[in-house]
Design a protein around this motif. Structure first.
Motif, PDB file in Angstrom:
ATOM      1  N   ASP A 150     -10.003  -8.438 -34.484  1.00  0.00           N
ATOM      2  CA  ASP A 150     -10.360  -7.173 -35.115  1.00  0.00           C
ATOM      3  C   ASP A 150      -9.831  -6.026 -34.251  1.00  0.00           C
ATOM      4  OD1 ASP A 150     -12.209  -7.599 -33.074  1.00  0.00           O
ATOM      5  OD2 ASP A 150     -13.721  -6.357 -34.027  1.00  0.00           O
ATOM      6  N   SER A 151      -9.775  -4.851 -34.822  1.00  0.00           N
ATOM      7  CA  SER A 151      -9.058  -3.744 -34.205  1.00  0.00           C
ATOM      8  C   SER A 151      -9.607  -3.370 -32.825  1.00  0.00           C
ATOM      9  CB  SER A 151      -9.108  -2.534 -35.143  1.00  0.00           C
ATOM     10  OG  SER A 151      -8.514  -1.411 -34.551  1.00  0.00           O
ATOM     11  N   GLU A 152     -10.921  -3.172 -32.744  1.00  0.00           N
ATOM     12  CA  GLU A 152     -11.503  -2.642 -31.514  1.00  0.00           C
ATOM     13  C   GLU A 152     -11.445  -3.645 -30.360  1.00  0.00           C
ATOM     14  OE1 GLU A 152     -12.810  -0.457 -35.008  1.00  0.00           O
ATOM     15  OE2 GLU A 152     -12.834  -2.583 -34.489  1.00  0.00           O
ATOM     16  N   ALA A 155      -8.009  -4.145 -29.122  1.00  0.00           N
ATOM     17  CA  ALA A 155      -7.608  -3.028 -28.261  1.00  0.00           C
ATOM     18  C   ALA A 155      -8.111  -3.231 -26.838  1.00  0.00           C
ATOM     19  CB  ALA A 155      -8.150  -1.721 -28.837  1.00  0.00           C
ATOM     20  N   THR A 174     -14.316   2.971 -30.113  1.00  0.00           N
ATOM     21  CA  THR A 174     -14.145   4.105 -31.014  1.00  0.00           C
ATOM     22  C   THR A 174     -14.595   3.733 -32.425  1.00  0.00           C
ATOM     23  OG1 THR A 174     -11.838   3.455 -31.367  1.00  0.00           O
ATOM     24  CG2 THR A 174     -12.272   5.161 -29.721  1.00  0.00           C
ATOM     25  N   SER A 176     -14.703   5.390 -36.548  1.00  0.00           N
ATOM     26  CA  SER A 176     -14.233   6.451 -37.444  1.00  0.00           C
ATOM     27  C   SER A 176     -15.378   7.370 -37.874  1.00  0.00           C
ATOM     28  CB  SER A 176     -13.592   5.837 -38.690  1.00  0.00           C
ATOM     29  OG  SER A 176     -14.582   5.208 -39.490  1.00  0.00           O
ATOM     30  N   TRP A 202      -9.645   3.308 -43.375  1.00  0.00           N
ATOM     31  CA  TRP A 202      -9.308   1.891 -43.471  1.00  0.00           C
ATOM     32  C   TRP A 202      -9.530   1.366 -44.885  1.00  0.00           C
ATOM     33  CZ3 TRP A 202      -7.230  -0.559 -39.260  1.00  0.00           C
ATOM     34  CH2 TRP A 202      -7.424   0.038 -38.001  1.00  0.00           C
ATOM     35  N   SER A 244      -8.942   7.530 -36.015  1.00  0.00           N
ATOM     36  CA  SER A 244      -8.707   6.073 -35.883  1.00  0.00           C
ATOM     37  C   SER A 244      -7.306   5.756 -35.375  1.00  0.00           C
ATOM     38  CB  SER A 244      -8.957   5.357 -37.220  1.00  0.00           C
ATOM     39  OG  SER A 244     -10.304   5.440 -37.599  1.00  0.00           O
ATOM     40  N   HIS A 247      -7.831   2.902 -30.735  1.00  0.00           N
ATOM     41  CA  HIS A 247      -8.643   1.828 -31.313  1.00  0.00           C
ATOM     42  C   HIS A 247      -9.743   1.339 -30.388  1.00  0.00           C
ATOM     43  CE1 HIS A 247      -6.100   1.989 -34.726  1.00  0.00           C
ATOM     44  NE2 HIS A 247      -5.029   1.764 -33.990  1.00  0.00           N
ATOM     45  N   SER A 248      -9.677   1.654 -29.135  1.00  0.00           N
ATOM     46  CA  SER A 248     -10.749   1.526 -28.144  1.00  0.00           C
ATOM     47  C   SER A 248     -10.140   1.742 -26.769  1.00  0.00           C
ATOM     48  CB  SER A 248     -11.483   0.193 -28.222  1.00  0.00           C
ATOM     49  OG  SER A 248     -12.498   0.238 -29.213  1.00  0.00           O
ATOM     50  N   PRO A 264      -3.756   3.134 -38.116  1.00  0.00           N
ATOM     51  CA  PRO A 264      -4.803   2.211 -38.591  1.00  0.00           C
ATOM     52  C   PRO A 264      -4.191   1.110 -39.462  1.00  0.00           C
ATOM     53  CG  PRO A 264      -5.402   4.526 -39.008  1.00  0.00           C
ATOM     54  CD  PRO A 264      -3.954   4.510 -38.638  1.00  0.00           C
TER      55      PRO A 264
END
Length: 398
Positions: A150-152, A155, A174, A176, A202, A244, A247-248, A264
Motif C-alpha cells: 500500500d502507498s504509505e 513509502a 500522510t 489526504s 484516489w 497526496s 506518501h509518507s 497518487p
C-alpha cells in the motif's frame, strides 16, 4: 520471470496489479487468481492471463464462471468458496502472493500462503491489524518476506532502504483527509453515502474510501506500521497532506527526514513490492514538482476524525483488541453503505464494541481467538445500533 498469485483480482488492487503484469510480461507471470463475485470481469482476466488455478469466493457463482470460460483450452483448476481461495493462495511454484482481498477475509489465505513459503506483497491491512500475533511468528518461522504494497507503508519501506539498524526515530504517515477534509464538523450529521465516496485524490473501493473519509484507514495504518517496522505508537504520527504527493516520511535519529514522493498512483507501491529489491523502468508520468504545486500540511482534527483516537487506543491495548476494532469498523461501514446507520454512527458503533471488549481482550491470542473475536465484534455492532438508537448519548464523539 517471477511467478505471482493474485488474491482479489477484480478489486482496485487486483486490476492495477494485472495492469503491471500486462506492462511487464517479461518480468511477471500469473499462476493463480482469486476473486469475489464479479464473474464477467473475472472471466475476462482468466482469458487474458491464463492462470493454472482460479477460485471464486462466492461459491454460488461457480457454475456461472464455468459457463463463462467453458471454451478455454486448457482449462484452469477451478475452485470456489473460502477453501478454494486458500488453495489458490498456497498453490504451486509461486514466489509472491499479492493479497488484495479487502477485510479480514484475506487473513486465512495469507496465512496459507506464508505456510507454503510464499513471499507476501501485502495490500491487505487486516492481515497484520487483526492477525499480527499469529502472522509475524509464521513469517519468521517460514523465512518469507512481508513486503508492503500500500502507498504509505511502501513509502516508509522505500525510505528505510540503507538506513542502519537503530537509525529510525519516528514515522510520519500522510493522509489526504478524505472526502470531508474541507467540511466543518457541524455539517457531518448531513453526510450521505454518496458524499463519503467522493475521494478527492484516489480511486479506491467503497469500503476503503469510507475509511479514508473517517480517517480509520490511517488509524489502521498506524497499527500496521507498528507491527511492520517495530515502532512505538508514540513515535507514529499522522499528518494531513491534501495533495497526496508525499506518501509518507521517516525521521532519523539525527533529525534528518526522508520522504517518498510521486503522483497518487497505487501501481508504484505494487510494482515495488513485486520487484524489490530491483527498480523496474516504466513509462508512467514522471513527477513534475512545478506542476504538482504547493505541498501543504496540517494537524488532523480529532473532533472530525474520532476513529483515529479509537485506532490508537486499540493498538496500545494490543491482544485481540485490534481485531475487534477492525471487525467492528468493517461491519459498521457496511451498515453505513447500506444506509442503515448514519455516518457519525460508524465511530459510535466502533467505540461501543471496543469498550465492551475490554474485559475480554485476549493477550497473545491464537488464530482461533482472533477469529472468535472478529465474529463477536461483527455481531456486537448490531447490539450497538440498537442501544445507540435508544441512548445515543452513551458514546460521545469527542
Amino acid at each position: 520471470m517471477k511467478a505471482i498469485t493474485l488474491l482479489g483480482s477484480t478489486g482496485s488492487i487486483g486490476t492495477q496489479t494485472l495492469d503491471i503484469v500486462s506492462e511487464h510480461p517479461d518480468k511477471f507471470r500469473i499462476v493463480g487468481l482469486a476473486a469475489g463475485r464479479n464473474v464477467e470481469l473475472f472471466a475476462a482476466q482468466i482469458r487474458q492471463f491464463r492462470p493454472q488455478i482460479v477460485a471464486i469466493s462466492a461459491a454460488h457463482k461457480l457454475i456461472e464462471l464455468q459457463e463463462a470460460i467453458k471454451d478455454l483450452n486448457p482449462q484452469p483448476v477451478l475452485l470456489a468458496g473460502e477453501e478454494g481461495v486458500i488453495e489458490v493462495a498456497r498453490y504451486g511454484d509461486v514466489e509472491t502472493v499479492v493479497t488484495g482481498i479487502v477485510g479480514c477475509a484475506g487473513l486465512l489465505p495469507t496465512i496459507a500462503a506464508i505456510e507454503a513459503g510464499k513471499d507476501i506483497a501485502l495490500a491487505n491491512k487486516e492481515t497484520l491489524i487483526a492477525g499480527a500475533p499469529v502472522v509475524l511468528p509464521l513469517v519468521e518461522k517460514n523465512g518469507v518476506k512481508l513486503l508492503p504494497a500500500d502507498s504509505e507503508h511502501s513509502a516508509i519501506f522505500q525510505c528505510l532502504q540503507g538506513v542502519p539498524k537503530g537509525g529510525l526515530r519516528k514515522i510520519l504517515l500522510t493522509a489526504s483527509g478524505g472526502a470531508f477534509r474541507d467540511w466543518p464538523v457541524e455539517k457531518l450529521p448531513e453526510v450521505k453515502v454518496a458524499d463519503a465516496l467522493k475521494h478527492p485524490n484516489w480511486s479506491m473501493g467503497r469500503k476503503i474510501t469510507v475509511d479514508s473519509a473517517t480517517l480509520m484507514n490511517k488509524g489502521l495504518e498506524v497499527i500496521e506500521a507498528h507491527y511492520l517496522f517495530g515502532v512505538d505508537y508514540d513515535d507514529i504520527e499522522i499528518v494531513i497532506h491534501p495533495q497526496s504527493i508525499i506518501h509518507s516520511l521517516i525521521e532519523l535519529q539525527d533529525t534528518s527526514v526522508l520522504a517518498q514522493i510521486g503522483w497518487p498512483d497505487m501501481r508504484l507501491p505494487l510494482l515495488y513490492a513485486l520487484s524489490w529489491p530491483e527498480r523496474i523502468y516504466t513509462n508512467w508520468e514522471r513527477l513534475n514538482l512545478v506542476k504538482s504545486g504547493d505541498l501543504t500540511f496540517h494537524e488532523p482534527d480529532h473532533q472530525k476524525y474520532p476513529c483515529m483516537r479509537l485506532a490508537y487506543a486499540a493498538g496500545r491495548a494490543g491482544g485481540s483488541m485490534p481485531a475487534v476494532l477492525n471487525a467492528a469498523n468493517e461491519q459498521a461501514v457496511a451498515l453505513f453503505l447500506e444506509e442503515k446507520i448514519s455516518y457519525l454512527d460508524i465511530a459510535r458503533c466502533i467505540e461501543f464494541v471496543c469498550d465492551h471488549h475490554q474485559q475480554g481482550n485476549t493477550q497473545n491470542p491464537s488464530l482461533n481467538d482472533i477469529l472468535v473475536a472478529d465474529q463477536w465484534a461483527r455481531e456486537e455492532v448490531f447490539t450497538a445500533t440498537e442501544t445507540l438508537v435508544i441512548q445515543p448519548q452513551i458514546i460521545p464523539l469527542g
